[in-house]
Design an enzyme around this catalytic site. Structure first.
Site, short mmCIF file in Angstrom:
data_model
loop_
_atom_site.label_atom_id
_atom_site.label_comp_id
_atom_site.label_asym_id
_atom_site.label_seq_id
_atom_site.Cartn_x
_atom_site.Cartn_y
_atom_site.Cartn_z
CE LYS A 128 0.76 -10.59 -6.11
NZ LYS A 128 -0.43 -10.14 -5.41
NE ARG B 164 -6.91 -8.85 -2.39
CZ ARG B 164 -5.60 -9.02 -2.50
NH1 ARG B 164 -4.80 -7.97 -2.58
NH2 ARG B 164 -5.07 -10.23 -2.50
CE1 TYR C 167 12.98 20.89 -12.77
CE2 TYR C 167 13.32 18.62 -12.08
CZ TYR C 167 13.18 19.56 -13.08
OH TYR C 167 13.24 19.18 -14.39
C1 LIG Z 1 -3.11 -14.18 -3.31
C2 LIG Z 1 -1.69 -13.96 -2.90
N1 LIG Z 1 -1.01 -14.98 -2.39
C3 LIG Z 1 0.28 -14.85 -2.02
C4 LIG Z 1 0.94 -13.63 -2.12
C5 LIG Z 1 2.37 -13.53 -1.70
O1 LIG Z 1 2.55 -12.66 -0.61
P1 LIG Z 1 4.00 -12.33 -0.06
O2 LIG Z 1 4.70 -11.53 -1.09
O3 LIG Z 1 3.73 -11.53 1.17
O4 LIG Z 1 4.66 -13.62 0.22
C6 LIG Z 1 0.24 -12.53 -2.62
C7 LIG Z 1 0.89 -11.22 -2.70
O5 LIG Z 1 0.35 -10.17 -2.71
C8 LIG Z 1 -1.11 -12.69 -3.03
O6 LIG Z 1 -1.83 -11.68 -3.51
#
Ligand SMILES: Cc1ncc(COP(=O)(O)O)c(C=O)c1O
Length: 394
Positions: free
Chosen positions: A38, A133, A276
């Site tokens: 992602k 969440r 700045y």
């Molecule tokens: C649902 C979910 N699974 C896995 C991960 C992976 O986490 P990490 O980057 O700490 O391994 C994330 C990251 O935010 C996540 O939102």
């Protein structure tokens, strides 16, 4: 891509392949291995990484947005793509049209999927075991079972939860153990579906690797309650979320290096200031390098007068306020006795590996300087910074 400004992120696909192999060797029998790509693969470029991961035998990829899934499909990515974020009715149709796999976290999403389904839609079911969440409460498990059992429109493939503090996963009385116990309990109810569960993010996976290597884990430890599936993010990009002692467990290789150049020099007299607000003033005659990267590229302004970069084999301080397009370095010590003419347009490494064997960690920028986290440093690298891919990823 044409590059007129010599600022770019170098993405080393061989390092990605190495980190994936670390995982594959540690978890050869995992029921599910879903690298999280992602947010543009944590800033590394999701399409390029997805294609590399597919070549490495990865069959599942995780994104947050439907948009991210669509762009992977449009680029020809064939792996199963899980969408972890929310969706409405229209989103449910897109998910089906592009054969994405939804992670369902609410009754509303179930309604949308059923309404949009023309065939049996595969999906994963998320439980909130403490993150606060997304996801169903474990107390809703029976009701969900009744809704999904022999449901012609929805096919349950897996259960999952998200660990909120997996650094403590080795402790039997820690929050992670409590979360895993809850998901395991739910999975017993769902046994007739013959499905698996996934829960381990980078910290969870690394902690399990630590325990197994040190052989100090009891049989009934929640990490061993079942063969948990994995969703690693940070660690595939070469960083560990664990503290220094636990980090020794495997040698991960950072994938991204952020680079620019010393595009011009300024010579400061004592008392003259830089950038700045004049927040840095020369206390000696100083040589300043101007570097064409700024906060619009993801180099946080909060790092002004706080961080370092690598230049000419030295760690040199960022001085003055970071601007939108530029930052300045005090290179006085790094250029002593050197011909400045030869150093113009020489490489500056903001984090990652320099060409002289030096390394500056994105984690160091995150922790020491900006009270940020490594995830944020990586994902902040801006869109206008070209990604240049090196290595074959083989
Ligand atoms: C649902 C979910 N699974 C896995 C991960 C992976 O986490 P990490 O980057 O700490 O391994 C994330 C990251 O935010 C996540 O939102």
């Amino acid at each position: 891509m044409e590059i007129y400004r010599k600022t770019f992120a170098e993405i080393n696909l061989d390092h990605l392949a190495h980190n994936i192999r670390v995982l594959q060797n540690a978890f050869p029998n995992a029921p599910f291995m879903c690298p999280m790509i992602k947010a543009n693969a944590y800033g590394h470029g999701d399409i390029q990484l997805a294609k590399c991961l597919e070549k490495l035998g990865i069959q599942h990829l995780g994104v947050c947005l439907i948009e991210e899934g669509l762009s992977l499909r449009e680029a020809g990515v064939k792996a199963e793509v899980l969408v972890f974020g929310g969706f409405d009715r229209e989103g449910a149709s897109k998910i089906m049209q592009f054969q994405l796999t939804p992670v369902v976290s609410s009754w509303e999403q179930l309604d949308h999927l059923e309404a949009a389904a023309t065939t049996s839609v595969p999906m994963h079911l998320k439980f909130d075991t403490g993150m606060g969440r997304l996801g169903f409460s474990p107390s809703e498990a029976q009701k969900l079972f009744d809704r999904l059992w022999q449901n012609k429109k929805i096919r349950l493939k897996a259960l999952l939860t998200h660990l909120y503090q997996a650094d403590d996963a080795q402790a039997e009385d820690g929050s992670t153990s409590a979360q895993l116990r809850q998901l395991h309990q739910v999975s017993l109810l769902f046994k007739p579906f013959q499905i698996f569960c996934h829960a381990l993010n980078s910290a969870g996976a690394l902690n399990l690797m630590c325990c197994e290597r040190e052989k100090n884990i009891k049989e009934n430890h929640p990490l061993l309650l079942q063969n948990w599936g994995l969703r690693p993010g940070l660690m595939i990009y070469g960083y560990s979320p664990l503290d220094a002692s636990a980090r020794q467990i495997c040698d991960l290789k950072p994938v991204m290096t952020l680079k620019s150049v010393a595009s011009n020099f300024r010579f400061m007299k004592i008392g003259e200031s830089v950038s700045y607000g004049g927040t840095w003033t020369a206390k000696r005659e100083s040589v300043i390098a101007v570097v064409p990267i700024g906060y619009a590229d993801g180099y946080h302004r909060i790092l002004s007068n706080q961080s370092f970069a690598l230049f000419n084999g030295f760690r040199v301080p960022v001085v003055g306020n970071v601007c939108m397009d530029y930052l300045m370095l005090d290179i006085t010590d790094a250029v002593k006795g050197s011909d400045l003419g030869l150093l113009k347009n020489q490489e500056v490494t903001l984090f990652g590996f320099d060409s002289q064997g030096g390394f500056l960690s994105a984690e160091e920028l995150a922790k020491k300087n900006s009270h940020s986290i490594t995830w944020e440093i990586l994902t902040s690298v801006g869109e206008r910074v070209p990604r240049i891919y090196t290595g074959s990823g083989a």
